[in-house]
Structure formats: C-alpha cells, structure tokens
Design an enzyme around this catalytic site. Structure first.
Site, PDB file in Angstrom:
ATOM      1  N   ASP A 152       0.813  -1.211   0.000  1.00 37.01           N
ATOM      2  CA  ASP A 152       0.000   0.000   0.000  1.00 37.01           C
ATOM      3  C   ASP A 152       0.858   1.279   0.000  1.00 37.01           C
ATOM      4  O   ASP A 152       2.090   1.223  -0.080  1.00 37.01           O
ATOM      5  CB  ASP A 152      -0.956  -0.036   1.195  1.00 37.01           C
ATOM      6  CG  ASP A 152      -2.351   0.456   0.853  1.00 37.01           C
ATOM      7  OD1 ASP A 152      -2.487   1.309  -0.050  1.00 37.01           O
ATOM      8  OD2 ASP A 152      -3.324  -0.001   1.486  1.00 37.01           O
ATOM      9  N   TRP A 195      -2.888   3.535  -5.887  1.00 39.39           N
ATOM     10  CA  TRP A 195      -4.098   4.277  -6.243  1.00 39.39           C
ATOM     11  C   TRP A 195      -3.974   5.054  -7.550  1.00 39.39           C
ATOM     12  O   TRP A 195      -4.648   6.072  -7.745  1.00 39.39           O
ATOM     13  CB  TRP A 195      -4.510   5.210  -5.109  1.00 39.39           C
ATOM     14  CG  TRP A 195      -4.348   4.631  -3.751  1.00 39.39           C
ATOM     15  CD1 TRP A 195      -4.698   3.376  -3.338  1.00 39.39           C
ATOM     16  CD2 TRP A 195      -3.746   5.265  -2.618  1.00 39.39           C
ATOM     17  NE1 TRP A 195      -4.376   3.192  -2.022  1.00 39.39           N
ATOM     18  CE2 TRP A 195      -3.777   4.334  -1.544  1.00 39.39           C
ATOM     19  CE3 TRP A 195      -3.196   6.526  -2.397  1.00 39.39           C
ATOM     20  CZ2 TRP A 195      -3.275   4.624  -0.286  1.00 39.39           C
ATOM     21  CZ3 TRP A 195      -2.699   6.817  -1.139  1.00 39.39           C
ATOM     22  CH2 TRP A 195      -2.734   5.867  -0.104  1.00 39.39           C
ATOM     23  N   ASP A 216     -10.039   3.733  -3.952  1.00 38.96           N
ATOM     24  CA  ASP A 216     -10.725   2.533  -3.481  1.00 38.96           C
ATOM     25  C   ASP A 216     -12.130   2.421  -4.068  1.00 38.96           C
ATOM     26  O   ASP A 216     -12.861   3.415  -4.180  1.00 38.96           O
ATOM     27  CB  ASP A 216     -10.832   2.543  -1.956  1.00 38.96           C
ATOM     28  CG  ASP A 216      -9.495   2.311  -1.277  1.00 38.96           C
ATOM     29  OD1 ASP A 216      -8.499   2.038  -1.974  1.00 38.96           O
ATOM     30  OD2 ASP A 216      -9.439   2.420  -0.031  1.00 38.96           O
TER      31      ASP A 216
END
Length: 434
Positions: A152, A195, A216
């Site tokens: 992440d 992202w 998300d």
C-alpha cells in the site's frame, strides 16, 4: 486518490503517442491475473485466522476453487502495533497467533496465501509499514509461507528522508523481494496499491504483477462506472505478468443490482484485472455466486494465448476519448483464444438497444460473417452479417459476446465495403463507390 480528468487523459494520450513498451517482471509467477479472495471490502479490520480459514472452506464448498479462485489474501490489521526488539514485524498474538500454521492450513486446502504491507512508516490502519524494513519483512513473509504481497501507499516519509519518487519507493520492496527470492528460491507475486499515482501504468510492470489505477472501490454503480472510465484510456498497459488492477470485487455488497454486478464482473474479467472476491461468503446469494462462477467469462480473464485487455472501439453516448465517469466507453472488443470478444455496456438509467458494425473492431475481417455466442445466456445466437444489435439491454447492464468466423458473407451486399471503409471503397478499375 482519484485522478483528475486532465491528468488522466494527458497520461493516456502519452501512452498512445509514445507507443511505449515496458518490460514485464517475468520472474516465474503472476503470468495470469490472480483470482481469489480478500476480506477487506466486507470485514475491514474485523478478521482473524478462524474467519479466513472458514472463508477458504466456503470457497471449496461453493466450487469457487474449482473455477480458479485459488488465492486467499489478508489485507491490513493482521499485525501487532509494534515490531519486536530486533525489528521483526509480528502477527497479532490473538487473531493470528501462528502465521506459519495459518498458511499451512490454506495450502492444505489448495490455496495460495497472500499478505499485506505498506511502503511507508505505517499501514493505512496504523500498523507497522515496511519502509526501511523491506528485506527484513520480505524474509519474514517468505518464512511464514506467503505467496503474494499487496503493498500500500500510506504514511509516506518526508522528502528529506525518503529522497525517492513513487517509482523508487516501490522499487525498494521489489528489490527486497528479488533478494529474498535469490536467497530462498521463493518468489512472491507483488501487487502495488498506490491508487494510480504517478502514472503507474507506465512503470508498474517493471516491478510488479499488478498495479491499482484508481481510488478505493465502493459497492455503488457510480464507483464502478468511474473505474470503468479510468481504465478505458490505459488498456494497453495490461499483458502477461503485469496488469491494471481495478480493485477488489464488490459483488454481493452494497446496493448493486444483479445487472450492475454482472457488468462489474464482466469488465474486471475482460480487461484482465485480478478477480478478488470481497464479500461475506457465509451469506452470499446464489444469484451473486452464479456471477462469480461464470466460466465462459473467467476463461477470457485466464486466457493462455492472449494476455492483453479488451479495449474500447467506440465510446457511444460520448465522442470517442471523452472522459466521463457517469457514461464511460460502451463498445469494447479484443482477441481471445476462442474468438473475438465484444463487450457492450448500457450506461443509461433505462434499457437501451446497443448496435455496432462488426468491422469497427480491428479484430474482425471484412467480407466474413460471424457466429455469435452470448457469454451470459450461454447460448449460440445465430450469425451476424456486418452488424449486430443487442436489444433492450437493462439499465447499467452488459452484453458479452464471442464471435467466430462462419464463412463468407452473402454475395451482392450494398455497399460493397462495410463500416469506415465505405469512404474509400474502390473497384479494381479505380472507380470509387458512391
């Protein structure tokens, strides 16, 4: 973080104009999109080893393992809040008391095991990140028996500490995984979760097997349509060993209708994204389960001959190349092992007919008629000559077709050239058709 329209379109045009070719990380794993399960969308931090093992058992019971869902991946919140005195990351002593036992159980059930970490100081939920512990953590994950790492993008160190851009920040763990593979012979599938920052589709394949392209996902149609819009501009980035990741599946969650869930699954599968179930399998409906088990759709996602994504050939409601999160591209196609794939999306809030000329797809031959297979009704629907119309497609619904050559088209059709070619349709003596 969702990309702005200006940034996203500029990057997409850059791909088209530069005709880039990124070398994929062909390290023996991750050739095809990962299929499996991740608990985050439904359980978030409320997970433990018992819940995950029971979920794996449901996957076997429901036949999901049989159709290809063979990964079970942890997300955030599996760790203790602090590292050991020697710097090792530790699993939660109550919820995951023995990671080795946990992965052994998953392996015994027939699954690969996945784990999560972060490229910053902390994970998004505040647990230890892997920054400055990359190789130590990679070795720990390998020793525990994991096969997959999701990585992440939270808690980014200050510039004067990291002195790296996004590429360098993720290369740190890529290098660590390569070092561990050299030492142990174990190579983990590496999934970037940044992202869509820094145009990851331009460089992600150098270090990883998949890369998130957007913010998300949420279990609402506007989230699904927005992600479809984002990926429509960057389909060229996907191939074997490296692919755009549209985020985990929301099928079975929220207020998605049956048709919206079908569209969601069809797009994710046909653009060759990872397919990670993210719902509570203890309560999933047969209707939603049937979507996840559509083997004709899955076969395209897992195609052993073509690793590339399908791509839009016409936007439909909008002029081509329009960035519109509400009405993304509607007409898509691409090659597959078993024929030419077509995907038609009704982005309207009411039923609609969707029509196209066959040769709008670059994978269709002029002068040939095609048999039509519907990948959702699982029926053979006759022969298409020059054009096809899907009637009364439900609001936010999808049509997925497989077309195969079925002989020459009938003689004497007018005009003598189909589609765009009609503007240059010319006889052998030089006479143009008009």
């Amino acid at each position: 973080m969702t990309l702005s329209m200006r940034t996203f379109v500029a990057a997409a045009v850059g791909i088209l104009s530069a005709a880039i070719s990124v070398n994929a990380i062909t390290n023996g794993v991750g050739k095809l999109p990962v299929m499996g399960y991740n608990a985050w969308n439904v359980f978030a931090c409320n997970v433990n080893d018992t819940l995950i093992i029971q979920t794996a058992k449901y996957m076997k019971e429901y036949g999901l393992l049989d159709v290809g869902y063979n990964h079970v991946n942890l997300d955030d919140c599996w760790a203790m809040k602090n590292r050991s005195s020697t710097g090792e990351v530790m699993s939660d002593s109550i919820r995951f008391p023995s990671m080795k036992k946990f992965t052994d159980q998953l392996h015994a059930l027939g699954f690969y095991a996945g784990i999560y970490s972060d490229s910053g100081w902390f994970t998004c939920a505040g647990y230890p990140g892997s920054f400055m512990h990359e190789e130590q953590d990679a070795m720990t994950f390998q020793s525990w028996g994991f096969d997959f790492l999701k990585y992440d993008n939270c808690a980014i160190p200050f510039d004067d500490i990291i002195r790296e851009g996004m590429v360098g920040k993720y290369q740190r763990m890529a290098d660590a995984l390569a070092a561990v593979a050299k030492k142990t012979g174990t190579t983990l599938i590496f999934s970037l979760c940044e992202w869509g920052w820094s145009h990851v589709w331009l460089w992600g394949a150098q270090f990883s097997h998949s890369w998130r392209i957007d913010d998300d996902i949420a279990p609402q149609w506007n989230s699904i349509s927005s992600i479809i819009n984002s990926v429509s501009f960057i389909t060229q980035a996907t191939d074997y060993y490296g692919r755009n990741d549209l985020d985990m599946l929301e099928i079975g969650n929220g207020d998605l209708t049956y048709d919206e869930a079908k569209t969601h699954f069809t797009v994710w599968a046909l653009v060759k994204a990872p397919l990670l179930i993210g719902t509570n399998l203890a309560t999933i409906s047969q209707e939603m389960l049937s979507i996840l088990k559509n083997q004709e759709i899955i076969a395209i996602n897992q195609d052993p001959i073509y690793g590339t994504s399908i791509s839009p050939f016409r936007w439909g409601i909008n002029p081509d190349w329009t960035y519109d999160a509400t009405h993304p591209a509607q007409y898509w196609s691409g090659p597959s092992e078993n024929g030419t794939v077509f995907m038609l999306i009704n982005t309207l809030n009411e039923p609609a007919n969707l029509s196209f000329n066959l040769t709008e797809s670059p994978w269709i031959r002029a002068g040939i008629q095609y048999s039509v297979r519907d990948l959702w009704t699982h029926t053979n629907n006759g022969t298409a000559v020059r054009s096809f119309t899907a009637m009364n497609v439900p609001a936010h619904g999808v049509v997925a077709l497989l077309l195969n050559e079925d002989g020459n088209e009938p003689a004497g059709l007018v005009p003598p050239c189909a589609g765009q070619a009609v503007s240059q349709c010319t006889a052998q003596d030089g006479t143009k058709y008009s």
